[in-house]
Write a protein that holds these residues in place. Structure first.
Motif, short mmCIF file in Angstrom:
data_model
loop_
_atom_site.label_atom_id
_atom_site.label_comp_id
_atom_site.label_asym_id
_atom_site.label_seq_id
_atom_site.Cartn_x
_atom_site.Cartn_y
_atom_site.Cartn_z
N ILE A 133 -15.36 61.14 44.87
CA ILE A 133 -13.78 61.28 44.74
C ILE A 133 -13.21 60.10 45.84
CG2 ILE A 133 -11.94 62.72 45.07
CD1 ILE A 133 -13.75 65.25 44.08
N LEU A 182 -5.19 64.42 44.44
CA LEU A 182 -6.14 64.57 43.32
C LEU A 182 -6.77 66.06 43.20
CD1 LEU A 182 -8.58 61.61 43.88
CD2 LEU A 182 -7.44 61.97 41.80
N ILE A 196 -6.37 62.17 48.40
CA ILE A 196 -7.51 63.43 47.78
C ILE A 196 -6.86 64.78 47.63
CG2 ILE A 196 -9.50 64.87 48.44
CD1 ILE A 196 -10.37 62.56 50.18
N LEU A 225 -12.71 62.83 37.21
CA LEU A 225 -11.96 64.15 37.41
C LEU A 225 -12.26 64.93 36.27
CD1 LEU A 225 -8.29 63.69 38.49
CD2 LEU A 225 -10.39 64.64 39.75
N VAL A 233 -15.43 66.52 37.40
CA VAL A 233 -15.00 67.19 38.65
C VAL A 233 -14.43 68.73 38.42
CG1 VAL A 233 -13.62 67.46 40.75
CG2 VAL A 233 -14.83 65.43 40.30
N MET A 273 -11.47 56.87 37.38
CA MET A 273 -11.12 58.10 37.92
C MET A 273 -10.85 59.12 37.12
SD MET A 273 -10.49 59.93 40.81
CE MET A 273 -10.51 58.50 42.22
#
Length: 353
Positions: free
Chosen positions: A105, A168, A165, A87, A90, A83
């Protein structure tokens, strides 16, 4: 016999380590790591027996220990690192105005929360953390904390992943804020602070047209700094105008920001932060959610080893649910009742011996 000050990572105990009260602290055969050395010093153990001081053999033990730690990385840690990597990409995509891979995600989060029981709010610390990755680590921890709080509060199952989410992506707007401001070590100017505050509006703009996330996720990006009394930003809205996702993420965000090292501030004790959240629940954040968060996150079992603010180490022996952040601690036979000794607090949770 080796002085604890000379003890090295990977050495193997040749005998049980006994505290001054006659309790076994570590068993014979234990491979020593850096945290164990801290505990030995905290218990004022001056020396221990180790199995061998032969240079070659000790070096082999160190390598074997490190190899063992590498090969026994937990599934939770594996998914956490996945993750973290996701990220980073992202935020780069968001900075460049590129589409965000929301399916990746979601899949990454679902893989991570399969192991949510390995995440303990009060004691979790990411491995190999550095300040450059602060925003990514915090985003993951806010996600996991928000997911946990939503579950503790009894929100419907359909909301849990969406809240994860929301955690995140709540700070996705910072991808377009000047890194020099985000990484500034000194006090921010008013102009710099105004730019930081724009991350809420930018985040909403990034997320508003994405399918696969609900309106609560999008509103969380813009509302997670709003406060119950209207003192927050960017819109200064109050209580019932703030989405439930944003209320949950706000608590998780405050907690994880304050308990982790930042460019401009040092990390605080989780227990101090929980008490601050309790104070803030009178006007700033939702009091019902804060109560649930404090009660559930402090449910660590008796026998847990903790370090007090005066650097003494002891075991939790009793937790009064009326004062969940102030248990009774046994320090070498002396009972420290933190509900009475208000000048002291728990600085760090070391864990079970």
């Amino acid at each position: 016999m080796v002085a604890v000050s000379q003890l090295k990572y990977g050495e193997k105990l040749g005998d049980n380590v006994i505290t001054k009260l006659g309790n076994i602290l570590f068993n014979k055969g234990k491979i020593i790591n850096d945290r164990d050395i801290e505990i030995l010093k905290a218990f004022l153990i001056s020396s221990v027996f180790i199995e061998s001081k032969n240079g070659d053999e000790t070096e082999d033990t160190v390598e074997e220990t490190k190899l063992k730690e590498t090969t026994t990385t937990s599934p939770f840690q594996v998914e956490y690192q996945n993750m973290l990597k996701l990220l980073r990409s992202v935020f780069l995509l968001a900075n460049g105005g590129q589409p965000i891979p929301i399916l990746d995600i979601r899949n990454g989060l679902e893989a991570l929360i399969q192991h949510i029981d390995a995440y303990k709010v009060l004691t979790f610390a990411p491995k190999n953390r550095n300040l450059q990755d602060y925003i990514f680590h915090k985003s993951i921890m806010v996600s996991l904390t928000s997911y946990s709080l939503a579950r503790w509060h009894g929100l419907p199952q359909k909301d849990l992943v969406q809240i994860g989410i929301a955690g995140l992506l709540h700070d996705i707007g910072t991808s377009r804020v000047d890194p020099a401001i985000l990484e500034k070590k000194g006090r921010l100017t008013d102009v710099e602070m105004d730019e930081i505050k724009q991350h809420t509006l930018i985040g909403y703009q990034i997320l508003k047209n994405i399918s696969g996330i609900n309106e609560g996720v999008k509103l969380t990006a813009v509302q997670h700094h709003e406060r119950e009394d209207g003192s927050g930003y960017p819109l200064g809205i109050k209580g019932d105008k703030i989405h439930m996702y944003a209320k949950i993420v706000a608590i998780a965000d405050i907690y994880n920001a304050m308990t982790n090292e930042r460019y401009h501030k040092t990390a605080l004790s989780p227990y101090i932060v929980l008490e601050q959240l309790f104070t803030d629940s009178f006007g700033k954040v939702d009091p019902t959610l804060v109560q649930v968060f404090i009660n559930k996150s402090t449910q660590i079992s008796n026998g847990t080893l903790v370090k007090l603010s005066d650097n003494r180490v002891g075991e939790i022996i009793f937790s009064d649910r009326a004062y969940p952040t102030r248990p009774w601690v046994n320090v070498n036979g002396t009972i420290v009742n933190l509900t009475l000794e208000r000048n002291l607090f728990i600085q760090d949770v070391i864990g079970h011996i």
